[in-house]
Design a protein around this motif. Structure first.
Motif, PDB file in Angstrom:
ATOM      1  N   VAL A 157       0.827  -1.204   0.000  1.00 40.91           N
ATOM      2  CA  VAL A 157       0.000   0.000   0.000  1.00 40.91           C
ATOM      3  C   VAL A 157       0.864   1.259   0.000  1.00 40.91           C
ATOM      4  O   VAL A 157       0.492   2.285  -0.578  1.00 40.91           O
ATOM      5  N   HIS A 158       2.050   1.181   0.604  1.00 39.49           N
ATOM      6  CA  HIS A 158       2.952   2.327   0.536  1.00 39.49           C
ATOM      7  C   HIS A 158       3.378   2.570  -0.913  1.00 39.49           C
ATOM      8  O   HIS A 158       3.370   3.705  -1.402  1.00 39.49           O
ATOM      9  N   LEU A 159       3.717   1.483  -1.614  1.00 41.03           N
ATOM     10  CA  LEU A 159       4.104   1.611  -3.017  1.00 41.03           C
ATOM     11  C   LEU A 159       2.923   2.094  -3.858  1.00 41.03           C
ATOM     12  O   LEU A 159       3.094   2.887  -4.792  1.00 41.03           O
ATOM     13  N   ALA A 160       1.721   1.652  -3.515  1.00 41.29           N
ATOM     14  CA  ALA A 160       0.529   2.093  -4.244  1.00 41.29           C
ATOM     15  C   ALA A 160       0.343   3.598  -4.117  1.00 41.29           C
ATOM     16  O   ALA A 160       0.012   4.283  -5.095  1.00 41.29           O
ATOM     17  N   GLY A 161       0.542   4.120  -2.916  1.00 43.51           N
ATOM     18  CA  GLY A 161       0.413   5.559  -2.739  1.00 43.51           C
ATOM     19  C   GLY A 161       1.400   6.327  -3.588  1.00 43.51           C
ATOM     20  O   GLY A 161       1.077   7.365  -4.182  1.00 43.51           O
ATOM     21  N   LEU A 162       2.625   5.815  -3.653  1.00 44.95           N
ATOM     22  CA  LEU A 162       3.628   6.434  -4.511  1.00 44.95           C
ATOM     23  C   LEU A 162       3.194   6.412  -5.964  1.00 44.95           C
ATOM     24  O   LEU A 162       3.331   7.391  -6.698  1.00 44.95           O
ATOM     25  N   HIS A 163       2.634   5.278  -6.401  1.00 46.96           N
ATOM     26  CA  HIS A 163       2.238   5.160  -7.801  1.00 46.96           C
ATOM     27  C   HIS A 163       1.057   6.066  -8.132  1.00 46.96           C
ATOM     28  O   HIS A 163       0.909   6.500  -9.282  1.00 46.96           O
ATOM     29  N   VAL A 164       0.205   6.388  -7.164  1.00 45.13           N
ATOM     30  CA  VAL A 164      -0.803   7.421  -7.404  1.00 45.13           C
ATOM     31  C   VAL A 164      -0.107   8.744  -7.711  1.00 45.13           C
ATOM     32  O   VAL A 164      -0.457   9.458  -8.656  1.00 45.13           O
ATOM     33  N   TYR A 169      -1.955   4.919 -12.165  1.00 42.76           N
ATOM     34  CA  TYR A 169      -3.169   4.627 -11.418  1.00 42.76           C
ATOM     35  C   TYR A 169      -3.569   3.154 -11.475  1.00 42.76           C
ATOM     36  O   TYR A 169      -4.068   2.607 -10.485  1.00 42.76           O
ATOM     37  N   LYS A 170      -3.385   2.525 -12.609  1.00 40.68           N
ATOM     38  CA  LYS A 170      -3.773   1.123 -12.728  1.00 40.68           C
ATOM     39  C   LYS A 170      -2.986   0.257 -11.755  1.00 40.68           C
ATOM     40  O   LYS A 170      -3.552  -0.558 -11.016  1.00 40.68           O
ATOM     41  N   GLY A 171      -1.676   0.438 -11.734  1.00 44.93           N
ATOM     42  CA  GLY A 171      -0.846  -0.313 -10.799  1.00 44.93           C
ATOM     43  C   GLY A 171      -1.146   0.046  -9.362  1.00 44.93           C
ATOM     44  O   GLY A 171      -1.167  -0.820  -8.480  1.00 44.93           O
ATOM     45  N   ALA A 172      -1.404   1.329  -9.109  1.00 44.42           N
ATOM     46  CA  ALA A 172      -1.698   1.773  -7.751  1.00 44.42           C
ATOM     47  C   ALA A 172      -2.960   1.110  -7.223  1.00 44.42           C
ATOM     48  O   ALA A 172      -3.008   0.641  -6.082  1.00 44.42           O
ATOM     49  N   ARG A 173      -4.005   1.062  -8.059  1.00 37.86           N
ATOM     50  CA  ARG A 173      -5.256   0.448  -7.617  1.00 37.86           C
ATOM     51  C   ARG A 173      -5.053  -1.042  -7.357  1.00 37.86           C
ATOM     52  O   ARG A 173      -5.554  -1.584  -6.358  1.00 37.86           O
ATOM     53  N   ARG A 174      -4.320  -1.716  -8.243  1.00 42.62           N
ATOM     54  CA  ARG A 174      -4.082  -3.148  -8.055  1.00 42.62           C
ATOM     55  C   ARG A 174      -3.329  -3.411  -6.756  1.00 42.62           C
ATOM     56  O   ARG A 174      -3.718  -4.289  -5.968  1.00 42.62           O
ATOM     57  N   GLU A 175      -2.275  -2.659  -6.517  1.00 43.11           N
ATOM     58  CA  GLU A 175      -1.472  -2.862  -5.301  1.00 43.11           C
ATOM     59  C   GLU A 175      -2.271  -2.562  -4.035  1.00 43.11           C
ATOM     60  O   GLU A 175      -2.219  -3.326  -3.064  1.00 43.11           O
ATOM     61  N   ALA A 176      -3.015  -1.464  -4.071  1.00 37.32           N
ATOM     62  CA  ALA A 176      -3.786  -1.094  -2.883  1.00 37.32           C
ATOM     63  C   ALA A 176      -4.916  -2.076  -2.625  1.00 37.32           C
ATOM     64  O   ALA A 176      -5.212  -2.415  -1.467  1.00 37.32           O
ATOM     65  N   THR A 200      -5.861   5.494  -0.096  1.00 35.07           N
ATOM     66  CA  THR A 200      -5.142   5.271  -1.351  1.00 35.07           C
ATOM     67  C   THR A 200      -6.082   4.762  -2.428  1.00 35.07           C
ATOM     68  O   THR A 200      -6.035   5.204  -3.582  1.00 35.07           O
ATOM     69  N   LEU A 201      -6.959   3.825  -2.070  1.00 35.62           N
ATOM     70  CA  LEU A 201      -7.928   3.307  -3.034  1.00 35.62           C
ATOM     71  C   LEU A 201      -8.863   4.409  -3.518  1.00 35.62           C
ATOM     72  O   LEU A 201      -9.246   4.439  -4.689  1.00 35.62           O
ATOM     73  N   THR A 202      -9.241   5.313  -2.637  1.00 32.21           N
ATOM     74  CA  THR A 202     -10.129   6.409  -3.023  1.00 32.21           C
ATOM     75  C   THR A 202      -9.522   7.223  -4.152  1.00 32.21           C
ATOM     76  O   THR A 202     -10.170   7.473  -5.182  1.00 32.21           O
ATOM     77  N   TYR A 203      -8.265   7.626  -4.000  1.00 32.12           N
ATOM     78  CA  TYR A 203      -7.628   8.482  -5.002  1.00 32.12           C
ATOM     79  C   TYR A 203      -7.241   7.696  -6.253  1.00 32.12           C
ATOM     80  O   TYR A 203      -7.379   8.193  -7.368  1.00 32.12           O
ATOM     81  N   ALA A 204      -6.774   6.461  -6.084  1.00 33.75           N
ATOM     82  CA  ALA A 204      -6.348   5.664  -7.237  1.00 33.75           C
ATOM     83  C   ALA A 204      -7.531   5.266  -8.102  1.00 33.75           C
ATOM     84  O   ALA A 204      -7.441   5.238  -9.330  1.00 33.75           O
ATOM     85  N   THR A 205      -8.661   4.964  -7.479  1.00 31.25           N
ATOM     86  CA  THR A 205      -9.808   4.434  -8.211  1.00 31.25           C
ATOM     87  C   THR A 205     -10.552   5.522  -8.958  1.00 31.25           C
ATOM     88  O   THR A 205     -10.863   5.381 -10.141  1.00 31.25           O
TER      89      THR A 205
END
Length: 329
Positions: A157-164, A169-176, A200-205
């Motif tokens: 989830v830390h990496l997902a936040g970075l990817h946002v 966004y696609k990778g961020a949502r998958r990771e989160a 994180t899911l809120t912003y990535a999605t």
């Protein structure tokens, strides 16, 4: 971790740096050693006082020959406080003191991963996404080698936040989403983890067009934060911001402004005046005001942002630590 950043991503990243315990100032997770209250700082009400006392404690501990692991934890705590104060160069220097002291300790390797994540967060504040991503990926690789499912989920989830922040966004949502599902399956009792992952899911999605899902994640985060934390806590303030963002993107007309104003009020009261949290929430609100054609108000917020940026500044003399360079974990 920071280029044209996506709204509250730095706040999310700070909340999801993983280990045990939460910094009362920033919400950034601390190593196990950091959660042990230092007598020298227990009664301090000022971050400047804490830093002065931590420096004195480090000096005394070095003369007394304190073991490397504990010295590393002391340096990590100092680095975190410098980062809270936006003293970026000093924070990087302190992290670089902490990491070689923590690295040899196989028994507490998770401490090393946490500090790498926090160094990645620092590079995001500096605007160096590449170094930030390398730190976060190395930290996740260490967690994967340790094999603790909860630590792995935290690293994802830390990496997902970075990817946002990097607009991946696609990778961020998958990771989160992977992290969230893993935390739920583990029955993780740490509400901080779940709330930060939902942020994180809120912003990535929603950025990828799934605003109904984003609104559901934001509402879940708000409900959990409201039930677990004081009404004026930083977590609740950020929950207001995430909910306001999701409502705005879902074209709910009456709610977003009120939610964001509540969030800003809490963050202003809880975060240091030059803290990245405050800049991030103001940026989100300004972008919202511009989108709904409230230009005079947006300009006022922009002036406040500029003043804060001038106070906090950038790290003109910072270079990239060896830990942010391109090599294996």
């Amino acid at each position: 971790m920071k280029k044209p950043r996506t709204l509250l991503v730095l706040s999310v990243l700070a909340l999801v740096s993983a280990s045990v315990g939460i910094s009362p100032v920033t919400g950034r997770r601390q190593t196990q050693g950091e959660t042990i209250e230092l007598q020298a700082t227990a009664n301090s009400s000022s971050l400047d006082q804490q830093i002065a006392q931590e420096l004195a404690l480090i000096h005394d501990s070095e003369h007394q020959g304190l073991e490397p692991l504990m010295m590393g934890r002391l340096w990590a705590k100092l680095a975190s406080d410098y980062q809270d104060e936006s003293a970026l160069g000093r924070a990087e220097d302190a992290y670089n003191h902490a990491l070689p002291l923590l690295e040899p300790s196989s028994s507490e390797r998770v401490d090393y991963a946490v500090v790498l994540d926090n160094l990645g967060s620092l590079y995001g504040m500096m605007g160096n996404y590449d170094a930030s991503e390398r730190c976060c990926k190395r930290a996740l690789a260490i967690r994967e080698k340790l094999g603790d499912p909860l630590e792995i989920a935290r690293g994802k989830v830390h990496l997902a936040g970075l990817h946002v922040a990097m607009h991946k966004y696609k990778g961020a949502r998958r990771e989160a989403l992977e992290a969230y599902n893993e935390m739920v399956a583990l029955k993780n009792p740490d509400t901080d983890d779940i709330v930060a992952t939902l942020f994180t899911l809120t912003y990535a999605t929603c950025t990828r067009g799934g605003c109904s899902d984003s609104l559901e994640y934001a509402r879940k985060a708000w409900s959990l934060a409201r039930g677990a934390f004081p009404a004026d806590s930083l977590q609740v303030g950020l929950a207001h911001m995430a909910l306001g963002y999701a409502e705005w993107k879902a074209e709910i007309k009456d709610g977003p402004d009120e939610e964001m104003r509540k969030g800003i009020e809490i963050v202003k009261a809880r975060a240091p005046q030059n803290n990245a949290y405050l800049l991030n929430v103001l940026e989100q609100y300004r972008v919202y005001l511009e989108a709904v054609h409230r230009e005079p108000e947006a300009k006022q917020v922009a002036v406040e942002e500029a003043q804060l940026k001038k106070q906090s500044g950038k790290c003109a003399n910072c270079t990239v630590s060896v830990y942010g360079l391109d090599h294996g974990p």
